[in-house]
Design a protein around this motif. Structure first.
Motif, PDB file in Angstrom:
ATOM      1  N   SER A  43      30.499  37.380  62.894  1.00 59.08           N
ATOM      2  CA  SER A  43      31.214  36.867  63.913  1.00 59.08           C
ATOM      3  C   SER A  43      32.300  38.093  64.500  1.00 59.08           C
ATOM      4  CB  SER A  43      32.190  35.828  63.621  1.00 59.08           C
ATOM      5  OG  SER A  43      31.320  34.804  63.170  1.00 59.08           O
ATOM      6  N   GLY A  44      31.825  39.483  64.474  1.00 59.84           N
ATOM      7  CA  GLY A  44      32.513  40.474  64.927  1.00 59.84           C
ATOM      8  C   GLY A  44      32.376  40.440  66.615  1.00 59.84           C
ATOM      9  N   VAL A  45      33.317  41.343  67.272  1.00 52.53           N
ATOM     10  CA  VAL A  45      33.026  41.388  68.711  1.00 52.53           C
ATOM     11  C   VAL A  45      32.564  42.930  68.931  1.00 52.53           C
ATOM     12  CG1 VAL A  45      34.734  39.393  69.025  1.00 52.53           C
ATOM     13  CG2 VAL A  45      35.383  41.728  69.349  1.00 52.53           C
ATOM     14  N   GLY A  46      32.556  43.587  67.789  1.00 49.11           N
ATOM     15  CA  GLY A  46      31.987  45.087  67.944  1.00 49.11           C
ATOM     16  C   GLY A  46      31.969  45.499  66.663  1.00 49.11           C
ATOM     17  N   LEU A  47      31.079  46.554  66.739  1.00 52.04           N
ATOM     18  CA  LEU A  47      30.533  47.336  65.347  1.00 52.04           C
ATOM     19  C   LEU A  47      30.183  48.652  65.672  1.00 52.04           C
ATOM     20  CD1 LEU A  47      30.116  46.273  62.377  1.00 52.04           C
ATOM     21  CD2 LEU A  47      27.618  46.166  62.672  1.00 52.04           C
ATOM     22  N   ALA A  48      30.425  49.582  64.697  1.00 49.92           N
ATOM     23  CA  ALA A  48      30.210  51.175  64.987  1.00 49.92           C
ATOM     24  C   ALA A  48      29.313  51.554  63.733  1.00 49.92           C
ATOM     25  CB  ALA A  48      31.371  51.938  65.040  1.00 49.92           C
ATOM     26  N   ALA A  49      28.098  52.370  63.964  1.00 46.47           N
ATOM     27  CA  ALA A  49      27.358  52.534  62.875  1.00 46.47           C
ATOM     28  C   ALA A  49      28.013  52.945  61.713  1.00 46.47           C
ATOM     29  CB  ALA A  49      26.591  53.640  63.548  1.00 46.47           C
ATOM     30  N   PRO A  50      29.219  53.761  61.639  1.00 46.26           N
ATOM     31  CA  PRO A  50      29.509  54.080  60.209  1.00 46.26           C
ATOM     32  C   PRO A  50      30.072  52.925  59.491  1.00 46.26           C
ATOM     33  CG  PRO A  50      30.589  55.694  61.993  1.00 46.26           C
ATOM     34  CD  PRO A  50      29.890  54.631  62.933  1.00 46.26           C
ATOM     35  N   GLN A  51      30.239  51.542  60.101  1.00 46.84           N
ATOM     36  CA  GLN A  51      30.559  50.500  59.452  1.00 46.84           C
ATOM     37  C   GLN A  51      29.375  49.965  58.824  1.00 46.84           C
ATOM     38  OE1 GLN A  51      32.543  48.819  62.806  1.00 46.84           O
ATOM     39  NE2 GLN A  51      33.778  47.750  61.244  1.00 46.84           N
ATOM     40  N   VAL A  52      28.193  50.387  59.176  1.00 50.02           N
ATOM     41  CA  VAL A  52      27.108  50.050  58.099  1.00 50.02           C
ATOM     42  C   VAL A  52      26.398  51.410  57.392  1.00 50.02           C
ATOM     43  CG1 VAL A  52      26.357  48.026  59.415  1.00 50.02           C
ATOM     44  CG2 VAL A  52      25.661  50.066  60.242  1.00 50.02           C
ATOM     45  N   GLY A  53      27.197  52.404  57.230  1.00 48.83           N
ATOM     46  CA  GLY A  53      27.036  53.756  56.522  1.00 48.83           C
ATOM     47  C   GLY A  53      26.157  54.583  57.188  1.00 48.83           C
ATOM     48  N   VAL A  54      26.061  54.419  58.676  1.00 48.26           N
ATOM     49  CA  VAL A  54      25.370  55.428  59.590  1.00 48.26           C
ATOM     50  C   VAL A  54      26.117  56.376  59.921  1.00 48.26           C
ATOM     51  CG1 VAL A  54      23.515  55.664  60.884  1.00 48.26           C
ATOM     52  CG2 VAL A  54      23.395  53.761  59.361  1.00 48.26           C
ATOM     53  N   PRO A  55      26.281  57.568  59.870  1.00 44.20           N
ATOM     54  CA  PRO A  55      27.254  58.339  60.639  1.00 44.20           C
ATOM     55  C   PRO A  55      26.966  59.093  62.006  1.00 44.20           C
ATOM     56  CG  PRO A  55      26.504  59.779  58.457  1.00 44.20           C
ATOM     57  CD  PRO A  55      25.814  58.360  58.628  1.00 44.20           C
ATOM     58  N   LEU A  56      26.437  58.129  62.656  1.00 41.44           N
ATOM     59  CA  LEU A  56      25.979  58.543  64.085  1.00 41.44           C
ATOM     60  C   LEU A  56      26.720  57.842  65.049  1.00 41.44           C
ATOM     61  CD1 LEU A  56      21.954  58.155  63.499  1.00 41.44           C
ATOM     62  CD2 LEU A  56      23.389  60.381  63.811  1.00 41.44           C
ATOM     63  N   ARG A  57      26.636  58.335  66.210  1.00 41.53           N
ATOM     64  CA  ARG A  57      27.709  57.993  67.277  1.00 41.53           C
ATOM     65  C   ARG A  57      27.104  56.792  68.273  1.00 41.53           C
ATOM     66  NH1 ARG A  57      31.888  61.439  67.379  1.00 41.53           N
ATOM     67  NH2 ARG A  57      33.083  60.454  69.148  1.00 41.53           N
ATOM     68  N   VAL A  58      26.933  55.586  67.372  1.00 36.92           N
ATOM     69  CA  VAL A  58      26.309  54.540  67.995  1.00 36.92           C
ATOM     70  C   VAL A  58      27.127  53.271  67.867  1.00 36.92           C
ATOM     71  CG1 VAL A  58      24.188  52.727  67.963  1.00 36.92           C
ATOM     72  CG2 VAL A  58      24.040  55.158  67.483  1.00 36.92           C
ATOM     73  N   ALA A  59      27.490  52.468  68.695  1.00 41.59           N
ATOM     74  CA  ALA A  59      28.264  51.256  68.765  1.00 41.59           C
ATOM     75  C   ALA A  59      27.631  50.203  69.569  1.00 41.59           C
ATOM     76  CB  ALA A  59      29.762  51.443  69.196  1.00 41.59           C
ATOM     77  N   VAL A  60      28.204  48.866  68.999  1.00 44.78           N
ATOM     78  CA  VAL A  60      27.774  47.548  69.861  1.00 44.78           C
ATOM     79  C   VAL A  60      28.773  46.642  70.028  1.00 44.78           C
ATOM     80  CG1 VAL A  60      25.188  47.777  69.102  1.00 44.78           C
ATOM     81  CG2 VAL A  60      26.935  46.325  67.669  1.00 44.78           C
ATOM     82  N   ILE A  61      28.971  45.987  71.095  1.00 46.57           N
ATOM     83  CA  ILE A  61      30.295  45.479  71.364  1.00 46.57           C
ATOM     84  C   ILE A  61      29.552  44.137  72.130  1.00 46.57           C
ATOM     85  CG2 ILE A  61      32.018  45.031  73.057  1.00 46.57           C
ATOM     86  CD1 ILE A  61      32.736  48.093  73.050  1.00 46.57           C
ATOM     87  N   GLU A  62      30.093  42.869  71.747  1.00 50.74           N
ATOM     88  CA  GLU A  62      29.743  41.609  72.381  1.00 50.74           C
ATOM     89  C   GLU A  62      31.017  40.788  72.407  1.00 50.74           C
ATOM     90  OE1 GLU A  62      26.868  38.982  70.160  1.00 50.74           O
ATOM     91  OE2 GLU A  62      25.984  38.657  72.108  1.00 50.74           O
ATOM     92  N   ILE A  63      31.380  40.722  73.514  1.00 49.89           N
ATOM     93  CA  ILE A  63      32.648  40.195  73.907  1.00 49.89           C
ATOM     94  C   ILE A  63      32.402  38.779  74.070  1.00 49.89           C
ATOM     95  CG2 ILE A  63      34.542  39.331  75.397  1.00 49.89           C
ATOM     96  CD1 ILE A  63      34.604  42.314  73.958  1.00 49.89           C
ATOM     97  N   PRO A  64      33.169  37.410  73.386  1.00 50.51           N
ATOM     98  CA  PRO A  64      32.692  36.254  73.634  1.00 50.51           C
ATOM     99  C   PRO A  64      32.490  35.842  75.092  1.00 50.51           C
ATOM    100  CG  PRO A  64      34.680  36.195  72.230  1.00 50.51           C
ATOM    101  CD  PRO A  64      34.413  37.804  72.630  1.00 50.51           C
ATOM    102  N   GLY A  65      31.198  35.324  75.475  1.00 53.83           N
ATOM    103  CA  GLY A  65      30.976  34.980  76.718  1.00 53.83           C
ATOM    104  C   GLY A  65      30.362  36.054  77.521  1.00 53.83           C
ATOM    105  N   GLY A  66      30.184  37.279  76.954  1.00 53.21           N
ATOM    106  CA  GLY A  66      29.720  38.408  77.784  1.00 53.21           C
ATOM    107  C   GLY A  66      28.279  38.779  77.094  1.00 53.21           C
ATOM    108  N   GLU A  67      27.729  39.999  77.679  1.00 51.96           N
ATOM    109  CA  GLU A  67      26.554  40.432  77.068  1.00 51.96           C
ATOM    110  C   GLU A  67      26.564  41.631  75.981  1.00 51.96           C
ATOM    111  OE1 GLU A  67      24.150  41.826  80.511  1.00 51.96           O
ATOM    112  OE2 GLU A  67      24.157  39.974  81.384  1.00 51.96           O
TER     113      GLU A  67
END
Ligand code: CO
Length: 163
Positions: A43-67
């Motif tokens: 139930s996060g609204v954002g996540l960056a690849a280092p947070q899953v152990g991958v040191p690459l410049r990738v992130a995802v965001i999903e604001i409630p009600g958004g894409e």
């Protein structure tokens, strides 16, 4: 798709400067899919690849009600204003802190198809964009807390959106 384990402080991967993605290949597609699934599972609204152990410049965001927003090699190219926000991070469980974020940001990035995208955000989206791009530079919101009394240990479940 698979849920990947979240890395917590003091995992050193969270403090690395993540590397640019040079080729958006099948391993990046898999990473993006897994990150979206992981973000939703916790139930996060954002996540960056280092947070899953991958040191690459990738992130995802999903604001409630958004894409879902997929950001590859994102950069803040303009920021305006300032606001005080309450912030929490999936990699720093049990805490939230009061920090200053920009009121408005403009970001450039590539999407998962390699297309150049420009994105403007305010409020929670601006906060999430700055938070996730910070992660890619090894910066955590706790580094931006100005004094110890502005970092609070939670006694119950987080009510804050976690990024
Ligand atoms: Co975070």
């Amino acid at each position: 798709m698979a849920v990947r384990p979240i890395r917590f402080v003091p995992d050193p991967v969270l403090r690395q400067k993540a590397k640019k993605v040079t080729s958006i290949d099948s391993s990046i597609q898999r990473l993006v899919d897994d990150m979206i699934e992981t973000m939703r599972a916790v139930s996060g609204v954002g996540l960056a690849a280092p947070q899953v152990g991958v040191p690459l410049r990738v992130a995802v965001i999903e604001i409630p009600g958004g894409e879902v927003i997929v950001l590859i090699n994102p950069e803040v190219i303009k920021r305006e204003g300032e606001r005080v926000v309450e912030e929490a991070c999936l990699s720093v469980p049990g805490y939230r802190g009061e920090i200053k974020r920009s009121a408005w940001v403009k970001v450039k990035a590539r999407d998962r198809h390699g297309r150049n995208v420009r994105l403007k955000g305010e409020e929670l989206l601006a906060q999430a964009l700055e938070h996730e791009i910070d992660h890619l530079d090894g910066t955590l919101y706790i580094d931006r807390v100005e004094s110890p009394d502005k970092l609070q240990k939670l006694v119950s479940e987080p009510s804050q959106e976690e990024l």
